[in-house]
Design an enzyme around this catalytic site. Sequence first.
Site, short mmCIF file in Angstrom:
data_model
loop_
_atom_site.label_atom_id
_atom_site.label_comp_id
_atom_site.label_asym_id
_atom_site.label_seq_id
_atom_site.Cartn_x
_atom_site.Cartn_y
_atom_site.Cartn_z
N MET A 129 0.84 -1.20 0.00
CA MET A 129 0.00 0.00 0.00
C MET A 129 0.87 1.25 0.00
SD MET A 129 -3.40 -0.90 2.13
CE MET A 129 -2.74 -0.65 3.75
N GLY A 130 2.17 1.08 -0.28
CA GLY A 130 3.05 2.23 -0.39
C GLY A 130 3.51 2.76 0.95
N HIS A 141 9.05 1.18 3.58
CA HIS A 141 10.14 1.20 4.56
C HIS A 141 11.03 0.00 4.29
CE1 HIS A 141 7.72 -1.89 6.45
NE2 HIS A 141 6.72 -1.06 6.60
N GLY A 171 11.23 -2.83 5.63
CA GLY A 171 10.53 -4.12 5.63
C GLY A 171 10.02 -4.44 4.24
N HIS A 172 9.36 -3.46 3.61
CA HIS A 172 8.92 -3.65 2.22
C HIS A 172 10.13 -3.91 1.32
CE1 HIS A 172 5.61 -0.78 3.64
NE2 HIS A 172 4.91 -1.80 3.19
N GLU A 210 5.70 -11.72 6.95
CA GLU A 210 5.13 -12.39 8.13
C GLU A 210 4.57 -11.37 9.12
OE1 GLU A 210 8.06 -14.94 9.88
OE2 GLU A 210 7.87 -16.45 8.30
N ARG A 270 2.19 2.64 9.30
CA ARG A 270 1.35 3.32 10.28
C ARG A 270 2.15 3.83 11.48
NH1 ARG A 270 -2.90 -0.63 8.57
NH2 ARG A 270 -4.62 0.60 7.74
#
Length: 290
Positions: free
Chosen positions: A36-37, A40, A42-43, A154, A193
Amino acid sequence: MSAGTEIPLVERVSELRDAVEAARAQGGSVGLVPTMGYLHEGHQSLVTRSAAENDLTVVSIFVNPLQFAEGEDYGTYPRDLERDRKMCAAAGAGLVFAPSADDMYPQTPITSVTVKGLNAVLEGRVRPTHFDGVATVVAKLFAMLGPGRAYFGEKDYQQLAIIRRMTADLSLPVEVVGCPTFRESDGLAMSSRNVYLTAEERPAATVLWRSLQTGRDAVVQGSRSPDEVEAVMAAVLAAEPKASPDYAAVVDAATLDRPDVLDGELRLLVAARVGRARLIDNLGVDCARL
Ligand code: AMP
C-alpha cells in the site's frame, strides 16, 4: 508507461499486461510485491528477495479501499509515490504499478474472495470485512500480472495465511513466499502506520514486542497452557498506559486454531492501539525445537 529517472511507473491496468508480457516474452520470471506504499525497509526486504529470485520484480502500490471499513484510515493513509519509486529502484525492482481506485475498480465489485474461518478470527473479529478486501485485491493483482512468485511479510501473519490458503484453494499458479518481519532496533515492527505515533507514544509502541517476547519466554520455560501464555502477554500490554489492547493470542501456526494444549509450531499474535496508530505484531515459537 512513464519512465521516471528511477524506475518505470505504470498507472493503467491496461498497460500493465503489455509491460509484464515484454519481460515474459524474453523468458523472464516475474515476482510481485503487493504493497500500500509509504515504503520502509521491511517492504524493501521483500523487493530485494524478489529481485534475487526473479528477472522482473513488480511492486504494486495501491491503498485498497475495499479493505478499509467506515471510520478507518483510508483517507489519511500516508502516501508518497516519488519516495516509494526511489526505494523500489534501490531495492532492485523493475516496475512500479500504481493504479487509481477507479482503474482498479471500474465498477463496484459484486464478486468477492472470502477465505472462510481464517477471515473471522483475530484481526477479523476487529475488522470483519478487511480480509475479504485483501483477498479480492490480491486475486485481482495475480490475474492482472500472472506472477510466478508473490512476496508477503510475516508481519501480517494472518494475511499471509489467508493468501496461502486462497492460492491453494483456487489453484492459482503463484508461489506465495513469506518473508521475516523487519524491526526497528528496539523491536518495534516496521509499519507505514508507525508514522502516526507521536514522540511520546513511540517508546510505548514497543509494548507489542515486549508482550510477544514474554509470551515466548513462558512457552520456552515450559508453559503449555494457552490461557496462561495469553494472560502473561495481556498483562504486559495492560501495563502500558498509552496502549489500548485488542487481543493477545496463541494459535497453531498453520491453521490459526487455538489449541487446548500448546504443541508443535505456534504463533503468538498481538494487536493494540497506541494513540492514532493501530499496531499488530506476531512471533513464532516451535515447541519441537525447545
Ligand atoms: P503494506 O504496505 O503494509 O500492505 O505491506 C505490504 C507488504 O509488506 C505485506 O506483505 C506486509 O506484510 C509486508 N511488510 C510490512 N511491514 C513489514 C515488515 N516490518 N517486515 C516485513 N514485511 C513487512
